[in-house]
Write an enzyme that holds these catalytic residues in place. Structure first.
Site, mmCIF file in Angstrom:
data_model
loop_
_atom_site.group_PDB
_atom_site.id
_atom_site.type_symbol
_atom_site.label_atom_id
_atom_site.label_comp_id
_atom_site.label_asym_id
_atom_site.label_seq_id
_atom_site.Cartn_x
_atom_site.Cartn_y
_atom_site.Cartn_z
ATOM 1 N N ASN A 40 55.670 -0.226 -38.817
ATOM 2 C CA ASN A 40 56.093 -1.322 -39.704
ATOM 3 C C ASN A 40 57.326 -2.047 -39.184
ATOM 4 O O ASN A 40 58.023 -2.738 -39.941
ATOM 5 C CB ASN A 40 56.414 -0.780 -41.104
ATOM 6 C CG ASN A 40 55.309 0.071 -41.686
ATOM 7 O OD1 ASN A 40 55.421 1.292 -41.733
ATOM 8 N ND2 ASN A 40 54.237 -0.556 -42.109
ATOM 9 N N HIS A 68 48.891 0.295 -39.530
ATOM 10 C CA HIS A 68 49.382 -1.057 -39.222
ATOM 11 C C HIS A 68 49.468 -1.341 -37.720
ATOM 12 O O HIS A 68 50.042 -2.362 -37.326
ATOM 13 C CB HIS A 68 50.753 -1.286 -39.857
ATOM 14 C CG HIS A 68 50.691 -1.450 -41.351
ATOM 15 N ND1 HIS A 68 50.130 -2.555 -41.962
ATOM 16 C CD2 HIS A 68 51.091 -0.634 -42.357
ATOM 17 C CE1 HIS A 68 50.206 -2.416 -43.271
ATOM 18 N NE2 HIS A 68 50.771 -1.257 -43.540
ATOM 19 N N HIS A 154 49.322 10.611 -40.153
ATOM 20 C CA HIS A 154 49.611 9.390 -40.900
ATOM 21 C C HIS A 154 48.609 9.276 -42.039
ATOM 22 O O HIS A 154 47.459 8.875 -41.833
ATOM 23 C CB HIS A 154 49.506 8.202 -39.943
ATOM 24 C CG HIS A 154 50.120 6.964 -40.496
ATOM 25 N ND1 HIS A 154 51.471 6.726 -40.457
ATOM 26 C CD2 HIS A 154 49.576 5.896 -41.108
ATOM 27 C CE1 HIS A 154 51.729 5.555 -41.004
ATOM 28 N NE2 HIS A 154 50.590 5.033 -41.427
HETATM 29 FE FE FE2 Z 1 54.297 2.881 -42.647
HETATM 30 FE FE FE2 Z 2 50.892 3.387 -42.720
#
Ligand code: FE2
Ligand code: FE2
Length: 272
Positions: A40, A68, A154
């Site tokens: 991020n 992401h 994750h």
């Molecule tokens: Fe994140």
């Molecule tokens: Fe994430």
């Protein structure tokens, strides 16, 4: 060896606190290896090559990611030439970049790092994370080709994270959860010697919604009508992660301690 893992850097404030503080932390605590989640780092969405390179320059040995990873399209190309950049390993065959790598720590140890995504409340069409880690560990077992094994899991659901931790217990040095951006208090050494935490927390502004400016997320919960885009919060960031002492003899963990430095959360510094 001493290892530091820092959770998801969110936006400019999150990446800046990592760049500012990481060199001093490595010096002060003698970390032999540092991994940072960068999914991020660019305005909350993905990471650019420039941000990746600055994070490596600050002392990170590897940058992991998550859902992401491809938000900044340039990641699709720079992931091929930057061998310390790791995307989730359970993307379909043919995905660019690498899902794991072996790196030499400052003390000479060979560290296998892999990044695997959970599927619960996330992307159900990814490859099975349990079978994915099985393959990674079979290719590079702890105590044989690897002196330490670090897994950034994750994922959204704590149930999936805990089960994943137990599944690899005794076969990894550290299973560290990322993605939910909130540090959890369950850091522990599992029965087989794997250090575990459900979520490392983010490096970002905690006066926010997961590091994003809170106005628009609140608006969407209340009105169900988007008014604008999600923007990364810009207030001072708190650094969050875990410090792990790993046995040079077994590759298993001896201690895991939270690290939190910043204005919003109670400070926690490792003691070795
Ligand atoms: Fe994140
Ligand atoms: Fe994430």
């Amino acid at each position: 060896m001493r290892l530091l893992f820092l959770g998801d850097m969110v936006g400019r404030t999150g990446r800046t606190v990592v760049w500012e503080k990481l060199p001093g932390l490595i010096e002060e605590y003698g970390f032999d290896f540092v991994a940072v989640n960068g999914e991020n780092a660019a305005g909350g969405f993905g990471i650019t090559e420039e941000i990746y390179l600055k994070t490596i320059d600050a002392g990170a040995d590897v940058v992991t990611t998550g859902n992401h990873v491809w938000d900044q399209r340039e990641a699709l190309s720079f992931c091929e030439r930057q061998d310390r950049f790791i995307r989730p390993a359970n993307f379909p065959d043919g995905a660019p970049g690498r899902g794991s790598g072996i790196y030499v720590a400052r003390n000479g140890a060979r560290v296998l790092v892999t990044n695997i995504m959970g599927r619960i409340f996330m992307s159900p069409d990814l490859d099975d994370p349990f079978m994915t880690v099985e393959k990674a560990l079979a290719a590079c077992p702890l105590g044989e080709q690897a002196d330490a094994v670090v897994i950034d899991f994750h994922a959204e659901a704590t149930s999936e994270k805990q089960c994943f931790g137990h599944f690899v217990d005794g076969r990894a040095s550290l299973v560290v959860g990322t993605h939910t951006h909130i540090p959890t208090a369950d850091y522990q050494i599992l029965n087989g010697g794997t250090a575990y935490i459900s979520d490392a927390g983010m490096c970002g502004d905690y006066d926010s919604s997961l590091g994003m400016d809170k106005e628009e997320p609140i608006n969407r919960f209340v009105s169900k009508i988007p008014k604008g885009r999600f923007e990364a919060a810009t207030g001072p960031a708190t650094l969050c992660g875990v410090a792990v002492e790993i046995s040079d003899r077994t590759g298993l963990a001896e201690t895991i301690q939270p690290l939190r430095i910043g204005p919003r959360l109670e400070e926690s510094l490792p003691v070795f």
